[in-house]
Design a protein around this motif. Structure first.
Motif, PDB file in Angstrom:
ATOM      1  N   GLU A  99       0.835  -1.195   0.000  1.00 42.93           N
ATOM      2  CA  GLU A  99       0.000   0.000   0.000  1.00 42.93           C
ATOM      3  C   GLU A  99       0.879   1.257   0.000  1.00 42.93           C
ATOM      4  N   GLY A 100       0.523   2.204  -0.891  1.00 46.42           N
ATOM      5  CA  GLY A 100       1.269   3.451  -1.000  1.00 46.42           C
ATOM      6  C   GLY A 100       2.436   3.413  -1.961  1.00 46.42           C
ATOM      7  N   GLU A 101       2.812   2.206  -2.404  1.00 47.84           N
ATOM      8  CA  GLU A 101       3.934   2.082  -3.345  1.00 47.84           C
ATOM      9  C   GLU A 101       3.434   2.203  -4.786  1.00 47.84           C
ATOM     10  N   VAL A 102       4.315   2.602  -5.691  1.00 45.51           N
ATOM     11  CA  VAL A 102       3.948   2.817  -7.092  1.00 45.51           C
ATOM     12  C   VAL A 102       3.679   1.491  -7.809  1.00 45.51           C
ATOM     13  N   CYS A 103       2.540   1.422  -8.468  1.00 50.19           N
ATOM     14  CA  CYS A 103       2.172   0.220  -9.230  1.00 50.19           C
ATOM     15  C   CYS A 103       1.947   0.533 -10.702  1.00 50.19           C
ATOM     16  N   PHE A 104       1.828   1.819 -11.042  1.00 49.33           N
ATOM     17  CA  PHE A 104       1.569   2.198 -12.435  1.00 49.33           C
ATOM     18  C   PHE A 104       2.295   3.487 -12.764  1.00 49.33           C
ATOM     19  N   ASP A 105       3.109   3.453 -13.813  1.00 51.26           N
ATOM     20  CA  ASP A 105       3.833   4.639 -14.255  1.00 51.26           C
ATOM     21  C   ASP A 105       3.893   4.610 -15.774  1.00 51.26           C
ATOM     22  N   GLN A 106       3.060   5.426 -16.406  1.00 53.97           N
ATOM     23  CA  GLN A 106       2.969   5.409 -17.861  1.00 53.97           C
ATOM     24  C   GLN A 106       4.257   5.858 -18.524  1.00 53.97           C
ATOM     25  N   GLU A 107       5.003   6.743 -17.874  1.00 52.58           N
ATOM     26  CA  GLU A 107       6.224   7.276 -18.467  1.00 52.58           C
ATOM     27  C   GLU A 107       7.264   6.184 -18.698  1.00 52.58           C
ATOM     28  N   ILE A 108       7.367   5.252 -17.751  1.00 51.95           N
ATOM     29  CA  ILE A 108       8.348   4.178 -17.908  1.00 51.95           C
ATOM     30  C   ILE A 108       7.680   2.858 -18.290  1.00 51.95           C
ATOM     31  N   ASP A 109       6.369   2.922 -18.620  1.00 61.33           N
ATOM     32  CA  ASP A 109       5.619   1.756 -19.068  1.00 61.33           C
ATOM     33  C   ASP A 109       5.690   0.618 -18.063  1.00 61.33           C
ATOM     34  N   PHE A 110       5.420   0.958 -16.791  1.00 58.64           N
ATOM     35  CA  PHE A 110       5.459  -0.053 -15.735  1.00 58.64           C
ATOM     36  C   PHE A 110       4.064  -0.304 -15.191  1.00 58.64           C
ATOM     37  N   TYR A 111       3.705  -1.574 -15.078  1.00 57.87           N
ATOM     38  CA  TYR A 111       2.440  -1.941 -14.442  1.00 57.87           C
ATOM     39  C   TYR A 111       2.703  -3.151 -13.561  1.00 57.87           C
ATOM     40  N   GLY A 112       2.620  -2.962 -12.251  1.00 54.63           N
ATOM     41  CA  GLY A 112       2.807  -4.053 -11.313  1.00 54.63           C
ATOM     42  C   GLY A 112       1.512  -4.379 -10.602  1.00 54.63           C
ATOM     43  N   LEU A 113       1.460  -5.500  -9.931  1.00 53.93           N
ATOM     44  CA  LEU A 113       0.248  -5.934  -9.252  1.00 53.93           C
ATOM     45  C   LEU A 113       0.354  -5.718  -7.751  1.00 53.93           C
TER      46      LEU A 113
END
Length: 203
Positions: A159-173
């Motif tokens: 909770e509170g950690e980055v899971c989606f960043d369009q700039e670096i094309d990252f998507y985590g669960l």
């Protein structure tokens, strides 16, 4: 690579009937329609009782348009379509129901861990894409580098950690019980409770 468009919430009167499980690979020409029908059903069904029939107006049209854009991007990138993978993903989403109502979040450590569009890059190589479309070879996903599914902590984000960043094309669960706020600040958040604003149309 383009991502699914954000669809506006409007009111409709009733929920659509539940789609049946798919039997066999989805032909690429049918993929947009199948994805739109099943993803929009999941979003609508999961909101039907709690939100008095709130639905995603124009959802299927928007999703089909977004899928066609994804297909064109994949073609330009020289990626290979895998209809059997799409079937696995859509059936898994249908089975899980409101637990995982978004296609991108249907990937945990199940048999549907596969790339709908894939390339030929090997494990450890830098890649472009994510967990459903990437230039990695089938059997791997892209989280910065090509890697085996579930081998990265990106599948258990706190909770509170980055899971989606369009700039670096990252998507985590996010970890169990949390949801990725893609529309907001891109971090994992607790599901809203009774009387609280919905998060990504979910509670």
């Amino acid at each position: 690579m383009q991502r699914f468009a954000i669809v506006s919430l409007l009111f409709l009167w009733a929920c659509n009937p539940k789609p049946k499980p798919l039997d066999g690979p989805v032909a690429e020409g049918d993929a947009a329609e199948e994805v739109a029908e099943r993803l929009c059903y999941a979003w609508e069904d999961c909101n039907c009782g709690e939100l008095a029939g709130v639905s995603l107006a124009g959802c299927e049209t928007g999703m089909e348009f977004s899928w066609e854009a994804r297909k064109e991007d994949a073609k330009e990138d020289g990626l290979i379509y895998d209809g059997a993978c799409l079937t696995k993903r859509l059936n898994a989403m249908l089975d899980r129901g409101c637990e995982q109502a978004q296609l991108g979040q249907s990937v945990f450590c199940g048999e549907e861990n596969c790339l709908i569009y894939h390339g030929t890059k090997k494990e450890g190589e830098e890649c472009d894409g994510g967990v459903s479309t990437a230039d990695c070879e089938q059997g791997l996903i892209c989280l910065g580098t090509c890697q085996k599914p579930c081998a990265n902590t990106g599948f258990d984000i706190a909770e509170g950690e980055v899971c989606f960043d369009q700039e670096i094309d990252f998507y985590g669960l996010c970890a169990e019980g949390l949801l990725c706020d893609q529309i907001g600040d891109g971090t994992c958040k607790s599901l809203p409770g009774d009387g609280e604003p919905c998060l990504n149309a979910q509670c």
